[in-house]
Structures are given as structure tokens and as C-alpha cells.
Enzyme design. Structure first.
Site, PDB file in Angstrom:
ATOM      1  N   CYS A  50       0.994  -1.038   0.041  1.00 40.73           N
ATOM      2  CA  CYS A  50      -0.084  -0.116  -0.042  1.00 40.73           C
ATOM      3  C   CYS A  50       0.853   1.292   0.051  1.00 40.73           C
ATOM      4  O   CYS A  50       1.905   1.448   0.849  1.00 40.73           O
ATOM      5  CB  CYS A  50      -0.952  -0.057   1.386  1.00 40.73           C
ATOM      6  SG  CYS A  50      -2.094   1.469   1.216  1.00 40.73           S
ATOM      7  N   CYS A  53       0.662   3.323   3.140  1.00 35.87           N
ATOM      8  CA  CYS A  53       0.915   2.967   4.876  1.00 35.87           C
ATOM      9  C   CYS A  53       1.989   1.971   4.835  1.00 35.87           C
ATOM     10  O   CYS A  53       2.604   1.696   5.945  1.00 35.87           O
ATOM     11  CB  CYS A  53      -0.041   2.400   5.575  1.00 35.87           C
ATOM     12  SG  CYS A  53      -0.813   0.757   5.279  1.00 35.87           S
ATOM     13  N   CYS A  98      -7.503  -1.380   2.128  1.00 29.52           N
ATOM     14  CA  CYS A  98      -6.145  -1.656   3.126  1.00 29.52           C
ATOM     15  C   CYS A  98      -6.789  -1.776   4.508  1.00 29.52           C
ATOM     16  O   CYS A  98      -7.495  -0.841   4.809  1.00 29.52           O
ATOM     17  CB  CYS A  98      -5.107  -0.559   2.896  1.00 29.52           C
ATOM     18  SG  CYS A  98      -3.579  -1.045   4.121  1.00 29.52           S
ATOM     19  N   CYS A 101      -4.838   1.211   6.788  1.00 26.69           N
ATOM     20  CA  CYS A 101      -4.951   2.596   6.582  1.00 26.69           C
ATOM     21  C   CYS A 101      -6.340   2.968   6.041  1.00 26.69           C
ATOM     22  O   CYS A 101      -6.860   3.930   5.983  1.00 26.69           O
ATOM     23  CB  CYS A 101      -3.884   3.516   5.886  1.00 26.69           C
ATOM     24  SG  CYS A 101      -3.849   3.002   4.308  1.00 26.69           S
ATOM     25  N   CYS A 121      -8.876  -6.698  -8.655  1.00 23.28           N
ATOM     26  CA  CYS A 121      -8.756  -5.667  -9.743  1.00 23.28           C
ATOM     27  C   CYS A 121      -8.204  -4.560  -8.868  1.00 23.28           C
ATOM     28  O   CYS A 121      -9.048  -3.794  -8.326  1.00 23.28           O
ATOM     29  CB  CYS A 121      -9.796  -5.398 -10.468  1.00 23.28           C
ATOM     30  SG  CYS A 121      -9.667  -4.432 -11.864  1.00 23.28           S
TER      31      CYS A 121
END
Length: 132
Positions: A50, A53, A98, A101, A121
Site C-alpha cells: 500500500c 502505509c 487496506c 489505513c 482488480c
């Protein structure tokens, strides 16, 4: 009531950390244009994390070519993402975020390859790739 994430930032902090395109996708539930991200063609072994984060999200071995224009994976790293069903489309379009975060990553669909049959996706601007 908004969920509380282990990593939280003010909108000003997010805007400082993310590019405008990343902010639109990750914090405003946008979608990048299909085929616009170089990570769509990434095939080396490594980890996709990510941008918001640094949470590891997907390993390269789970990536596949879906011919959709976005990086696609058949399975996330254990405990790395959360899901939220779309209020209109239900199981046909499930939002992926995520778990650390809360940033919007993309969607998961029930039309992927074995062994899971799922297609995560994911917007490439929400990912950073770290090769092995």
C-alpha cells in the site's frame, strides 16, 4: 461512525504523502484509467504494498494478466485487505481496502483463475512494488 484504522492521517497529511491521482483513488474511491499504470506489466517476484502505509498487500506469485488494464491478483496477503459489498451490485462488485489505513484499493470479482476463482482488480497508483 467511521472505522478506526491502525494508521490514520488528516486529509492534509494524506495530500502531502500522496500524489493527486493517488489521493483521488485511495481517499476518494476513484479509479485510475485502464492501462495507465506500469505495474500492470510487472512480472518480477516481489511484493506489492500500500502506498498509503506500506502494508504488504499482494505477492507477485498471485498476480495474473486479466486483460482488464489494471493489476490483478487471485489472492491478497493474509489479513492485509478488507471488503465491503457494493450497496447496488452486492457480490458482483465488492470494494477492497487496506486493513491498516483504510485506503481504497479497487474491487474483487468472482471471475478469477484457480485456485481462488477471485480477481482482485487493483488500482496501480495505490500500490508500490518491491522486487525480491
Amino acid at each position: 461512525m467511521k472505522p478506526q484504522w491502525p494508521v490514520t492521517r488528516t486529509d492534509a497529511e494524506w495530500r502531502k504523502r500522496l500524489t493527486p491521482a493517488q489521493h483521488t483513488v485511495m481517499r476518494r474511491f476513484g479509479t485510475e484509467p485502464a492501462g495507465s499504470c506500469a505495474l500492470n506489466a510487472e512480472t518480477r517476484p516481489g511484493t506489492f504494498s500500500c502506498v498509503g502505509c506500506d502494508q504488504p498487500l499482494f505477492v507477485g506469485a498471485t498476480k495474473f494478466e486479466s486483460h482488464t488494464g489494471w493489476p490483478s491478483f487471485f489472492e491478497p496477503a493474509a489479513g492485509s485487505v478488507g471488503h465491503k459489498k457494493h450497496p447496488v451490485y452486492g457480490d458482483l462488485e465488492v470494494e477492497v481496502h487496506c486493513r491498516q489505513c483504510g485506503s481504497h484499493l479497487g474491487h474483487v470479482f468472482p471471475d478469477g483463475p484457480p485456485p481462488t476463482g477471485k480477481r482482485y482488480c487493483i488500482n496501480g497508483v495505490a500500490l508500490k512494488f518491491v522486487p525480491e
